[in-house]
Scaffold this motif. Structure first.
Motif, mmCIF file in Angstrom:
data_model
loop_
_atom_site.group_PDB
_atom_site.id
_atom_site.type_symbol
_atom_site.label_atom_id
_atom_site.label_comp_id
_atom_site.label_asym_id
_atom_site.label_seq_id
_atom_site.Cartn_x
_atom_site.Cartn_y
_atom_site.Cartn_z
ATOM 1 N N PHE A 157 0.766 -1.133 -0.130
ATOM 2 C CA PHE A 157 0.066 0.036 -0.001
ATOM 3 C C PHE A 157 0.812 1.296 -0.017
ATOM 4 C CE2 PHE A 157 -3.333 -3.014 1.575
ATOM 5 C CZ PHE A 157 -4.081 -2.551 0.423
ATOM 6 N N LEU A 158 1.995 1.404 0.392
ATOM 7 C CA LEU A 158 2.842 2.463 0.435
ATOM 8 C C LEU A 158 3.830 2.621 -0.653
ATOM 9 C CD1 LEU A 158 3.598 2.624 4.373
ATOM 10 C CD2 LEU A 158 2.085 4.083 2.790
ATOM 11 N N LEU A 159 4.297 1.345 -1.167
ATOM 12 C CA LEU A 159 5.334 1.523 -2.310
ATOM 13 C C LEU A 159 4.840 0.992 -3.474
ATOM 14 C CD1 LEU A 159 8.559 0.327 -0.337
ATOM 15 C CD2 LEU A 159 7.906 2.593 -0.805
ATOM 16 N N ILE A 160 4.145 -0.159 -3.744
ATOM 17 C CA ILE A 160 3.866 -0.789 -5.104
ATOM 18 C C ILE A 160 2.711 -0.491 -5.439
ATOM 19 C CG2 ILE A 160 3.309 -3.243 -5.928
ATOM 20 C CD1 ILE A 160 4.940 -4.401 -3.691
ATOM 21 N N ARG A 161 1.758 0.017 -4.845
ATOM 22 C CA ARG A 161 0.459 0.528 -5.380
ATOM 23 C C ARG A 161 0.428 1.835 -6.101
ATOM 24 N NH1 ARG A 161 -4.770 1.915 -2.636
ATOM 25 N NH2 ARG A 161 -6.266 1.862 -4.350
#
Length: 107
Positions: free
Chosen positions: A36-40
């Motif tokens: 939720f903090l990096l990939i999305r």
């Protein structure tokens, strides 16, 4: 003395047992945080850039990754010809176009 130390170690070891699934649960929580903090957010930005590149048309004002501003004068499959001054045309890769002023990039 030895028997007292042995008894304390055995008692302390029995009280410190953890849930065998706690390690797996922590890994799942860590993966969720990274997702939720990096990939999305990165996938969302890539999708917006892909849509921007697909929607380019002749006459659009654009900004390149190098900071050059100009107007699109011709389009090809992977090449965009940008007129940066009257009579001065430069060819760029489509992927180097990063912004089209006037289009909302926060969608």
């Amino acid at each position: 003395m030895v028997s007292t130390a042995y008894a304390m170690a055995a008692n302390g070891g029995a009280g410190a047992q953890q849930n065998p699934y706690s390690g797996i649960i922590m890994l799942v929580i860590m993966f969720a945080i990274f997702y939720f903090l990096l990939i999305r957010p990165q996938q969302k930005r890539a999708k917006q850039h892909r849509q921007l590149i697909e929607n380019l048309k002749v006459g659009d004002q654009v900004t390149t990754a190098g900071g050059i501003h100009g107007r699109i004068s011709a389009l090809a499959d992977d090449v965009v010809t940008v007129e940066i001054a009257q009579g001065v045309k430069v060819k760029f890769s489509r992927s180097s176009i990063v912004a089209v002023p006037g289009q909302n990039s926060d969608q």
